[in-house]
Design a protein around this motif. Sequence first.
Motif, PDB file in Angstrom:
ATOM      1  N   HIS A  55      -3.108   6.371   4.008  1.00 26.15           N
ATOM      2  CA  HIS A  55      -2.868   6.253   5.450  1.00 26.15           C
ATOM      3  C   HIS A  55      -2.399   7.617   5.945  1.00 26.15           C
ATOM      4  N   ARG A  56      -3.165   8.232   6.821  1.00 22.90           N
ATOM      5  CA  ARG A  56      -2.763   9.534   7.362  1.00 22.90           C
ATOM      6  C   ARG A  56      -3.195   9.616   8.816  1.00 22.90           C
ATOM      7  N   GLY A  57      -2.223   9.579   9.702  1.00 25.51           N
ATOM      8  CA  GLY A  57      -2.514   9.610  11.116  1.00 25.51           C
ATOM      9  C   GLY A  57      -1.312   9.140  11.907  1.00 25.51           C
ATOM     10  N   ILE A  58      -1.491   8.948  13.208  1.00 20.89           N
ATOM     11  CA  ILE A  58      -0.364   8.596  14.075  1.00 20.89           C
ATOM     12  C   ILE A  58      -0.630   7.305  14.849  1.00 20.89           C
ATOM     13  N   ASN A  59      -1.458   6.442  14.265  1.00 21.44           N
ATOM     14  CA  ASN A  59      -1.862   5.233  14.996  1.00 21.44           C
ATOM     15  C   ASN A  59      -1.935   4.007  14.096  1.00 21.44           C
ATOM     16  N   GLN A  60      -1.043   3.900  13.123  1.00 18.31           N
ATOM     17  CA  GLN A  60      -1.090   2.786  12.176  1.00 18.31           C
ATOM     18  C   GLN A  60      -0.206   1.631  12.661  1.00 18.31           C
ATOM     19  N   PRO A  61      -0.757   0.412  12.805  1.00 26.17           N
ATOM     20  CA  PRO A  61       0.053  -0.721  13.270  1.00 26.17           C
ATOM     21  C   PRO A  61       0.852  -1.350  12.126  1.00 26.17           C
ATOM     22  N   VAL A  62       2.152  -1.465  12.345  1.00 22.77           N
ATOM     23  CA  VAL A  62       3.057  -2.015  11.336  1.00 22.77           C
ATOM     24  C   VAL A  62       3.934  -3.078  11.984  1.00 22.77           C
ATOM     25  N   MET A  63       4.097  -4.202  11.281  1.00 24.47           N
ATOM     26  CA  MET A  63       5.000  -5.240  11.784  1.00 24.47           C
ATOM     27  C   MET A  63       6.348  -5.152  11.089  1.00 24.47           C
ATOM     28  N   ASP A  64       7.397  -5.118  11.904  1.00 22.31           N
ATOM     29  CA  ASP A  64       8.761  -5.229  11.396  1.00 22.31           C
ATOM     30  C   ASP A  64       9.080  -6.718  11.322  1.00 22.31           C
ATOM     31  N   ARG A  65       9.112  -7.244  10.129  1.00 28.18           N
ATOM     32  CA  ARG A  65       9.312  -8.684   9.977  1.00 28.18           C
ATOM     33  C   ARG A  65      10.703  -9.134  10.399  1.00 28.18           C
ATOM     34  N   LEU A 116       4.687  -9.658  -1.137  1.00 27.85           N
ATOM     35  CA  LEU A 116       4.806  -9.674   0.315  1.00 27.85           C
ATOM     36  C   LEU A 116       5.653 -10.830   0.825  1.00 27.85           C
ATOM     37  N   THR A 117       5.819 -11.848   0.013  1.00 26.72           N
ATOM     38  CA  THR A 117       6.633 -12.992   0.412  1.00 26.72           C
ATOM     39  C   THR A 117       7.725 -13.225  -0.614  1.00 26.72           C
ATOM     40  N   GLY A 118       8.772 -13.890  -0.167  1.00 25.79           N
ATOM     41  CA  GLY A 118       9.855 -14.231  -1.079  1.00 25.79           C
ATOM     42  C   GLY A 118      10.821 -13.084  -1.303  1.00 25.79           C
ATOM     43  N   GLU A 119      11.784 -13.324  -2.172  1.00 25.69           N
ATOM     44  CA  GLU A 119      12.822 -12.352  -2.487  1.00 25.69           C
ATOM     45  C   GLU A 119      12.833 -12.055  -3.976  1.00 25.69           C
ATOM     46  N   THR A 120      13.287 -10.865  -4.312  1.00 22.13           N
ATOM     47  CA  THR A 120      13.370 -10.441  -5.714  1.00 22.13           C
ATOM     48  C   THR A 120      14.805 -10.049  -6.021  1.00 22.13           C
ATOM     49  N   THR A 121      15.383 -10.670  -7.036  1.00 22.03           N
ATOM     50  CA  THR A 121      16.746 -10.332  -7.441  1.00 22.03           C
ATOM     51  C   THR A 121      16.728  -9.069  -8.297  1.00 22.03           C
ATOM     52  N   THR A 122      17.541  -8.093  -7.919  1.00 19.84           N
ATOM     53  CA  THR A 122      17.650  -6.826  -8.642  1.00 19.84           C
ATOM     54  C   THR A 122      19.098  -6.620  -9.057  1.00 19.84           C
ATOM     55  N   PRO A 123      19.387  -5.643  -9.906  1.00 23.26           N
ATOM     56  CA  PRO A 123      20.776  -5.371 -10.276  1.00 23.26           C
ATOM     57  C   PRO A 123      21.646  -4.929  -9.108  1.00 23.26           C
ATOM     58  N   TYR A 124      21.020  -4.599  -7.962  1.00 21.94           N
ATOM     59  CA  TYR A 124      21.759  -4.026  -6.837  1.00 21.94           C
ATOM     60  C   TYR A 124      21.818  -4.967  -5.635  1.00 21.94           C
ATOM     61  N   GLY A 125      21.142  -6.095  -5.718  1.00 18.71           N
ATOM     62  CA  GLY A 125      21.107  -7.032  -4.617  1.00 18.71           C
ATOM     63  C   GLY A 125      19.762  -7.733  -4.551  1.00 18.71           C
ATOM     64  N   VAL A 126      19.493  -8.366  -3.419  1.00 16.06           N
ATOM     65  CA  VAL A 126      18.260  -9.117  -3.228  1.00 16.06           C
ATOM     66  C   VAL A 126      17.299  -8.283  -2.387  1.00 16.06           C
ATOM     67  N   SER A 183      10.167  -5.819   4.198  1.00 21.15           N
ATOM     68  CA  SER A 183      10.590  -5.951   5.592  1.00 21.15           C
ATOM     69  C   SER A 183       9.511  -5.547   6.580  1.00 21.15           C
ATOM     70  N   HIS A 184       8.594  -4.676   6.162  1.00 17.92           N
ATOM     71  CA  HIS A 184       7.535  -4.185   7.042  1.00 17.92           C
ATOM     72  C   HIS A 184       6.202  -4.253   6.303  1.00 17.92           C
ATOM     73  N   CYS A 192       1.785  -3.334   6.810  1.00 15.83           N
ATOM     74  CA  CYS A 192       0.705  -2.749   7.608  1.00 15.83           C
ATOM     75  C   CYS A 192      -0.264  -3.849   8.029  1.00 15.83           C
ATOM     76  N   LEU A 193      -0.591  -3.914   9.285  1.00 17.89           N
ATOM     77  CA  LEU A 193      -1.466  -4.963   9.786  1.00 17.89           C
ATOM     78  C   LEU A 193      -2.940  -4.669   9.529  1.00 17.89           C
ATOM     79  N   ASN A 194      -3.257  -3.458   9.093  1.00 15.69           N
ATOM     80  CA  ASN A 194      -4.649  -3.144   8.766  1.00 15.69           C
ATOM     81  C   ASN A 194      -5.046  -3.656   7.385  1.00 15.69           C
ATOM     82  N   ASP A 195      -4.122  -3.537   6.414  1.00 10.67           N
ATOM     83  CA  ASP A 195      -4.501  -3.829   5.030  1.00 10.67           C
ATOM     84  C   ASP A 195      -3.402  -4.479   4.196  1.00 10.67           C
ATOM     85  N   ASP A 196      -2.323  -4.920   4.826  1.00 17.87           N
ATOM     86  CA  ASP A 196      -1.218  -5.607   4.131  1.00 17.87           C
ATOM     87  C   ASP A 196      -0.486  -4.729   3.123  1.00 17.87           C
TER      88      ASP A 196
END
Length: 383
Positions: free
Chosen positions: A277-287, A307-317, A321-322, A324-328
Amino acid sequence: MPLHAPAILVLEDGRTFTGEAYGAPGETFGEAVFNTGMSGYQETLTDPSYHRQVVVMTAPHIGNTGVNDEDTESSRIWVAGYVVRDPARRPSNWRSRRSLDDELRDQGVVGISGIDTRALTRHLRERGAMRVGISSVETDPAALLARVRASTEMSGSELATEVSTKEAYVVAAQGEKKLTVAALDLGIKTMTPYRMAERGIEVHVLPAGSTLADVLAVQPDGLFYSNGPGDPAATTQQIEVLQGALAQDLPYFGICFGNQLFGRALGFGTYKLKYGHRGINQPVMDRTTGKVEVTAHNHGFAVDAPLTGETTTPYGVASVSHVCLNDDVVEGLELRDEAGALKSFSVQYHPEAAAGPHDAAYLFDRFVQLMESRPGSTTGSEA
């Protein structure tokens, strides 16, 4: 060398284009990528994230506003080569100080003009980003192709230390100092610390090779990782530093390369995109808000996270959060504690928007709010 000397461009799969020399005479190699921005070529050229990349501009007419002394994003042009279809014959802008052609020539950047950039872009979209050579001194495509295939690939390359500052420096807060941020320079753009400074943040910009002790020495309220070039899978030290900071609950904000390193620090993998992705016109959703932003991008790698759900890590969950609407593609990550409070976050794009839309400027405000909500914040102090 005579004006408009012939030049050739050869991709590693053998596809060849002929045109005219643009910028400095000579020969160059890198990864061929395309940029879809209709404006902002000066910011693109001086973005350290383009180190070792030959940039193909999809906009046909380039150079009409010349080059000024205000819009550079670093101390030099970083692209390995430049490809345009129709270069401006003369610049016309009240801030212009010199032509783009002269600037490229003065900085030794080899380019080519007069080729069908639409055909080249379609080829890269179908076949993927690949190595390329440009030459105005070699007339034999086969000979240039051999050198292209012998050149270094982007995958596996650690490049952040090559573009980072050698010495730490401070960007002072504008007005009253409210917070202190340690910013690891992995290829930082000039506008990024400025965006923080205008929010009352004193930014300590540190070399890419800095240790966790170096970060903590500035007594930061937060840690920031910048954009930068190279393969995130080839990076280890910066990930270890980040993991150490996360273990101490130091608020973190990363952009672009900083998003990829955040993902790896949390245990996710990364992978190379087909053409990026290189440009200034990429659509992104802030979930987190449901809003769609038009954003500025420059990346060839992405985080491999669910893309869905949560992952438990040593530092938190952790969660995505965002997107790309063009290609996920994953465009942002969040780290929260068990109670759901935000601890750290990152985005894959460039919220400083140099050049580009300003839809994502709120992320710097989100970083401020995160740091101010941390227990023991130095908000308002001069320490």
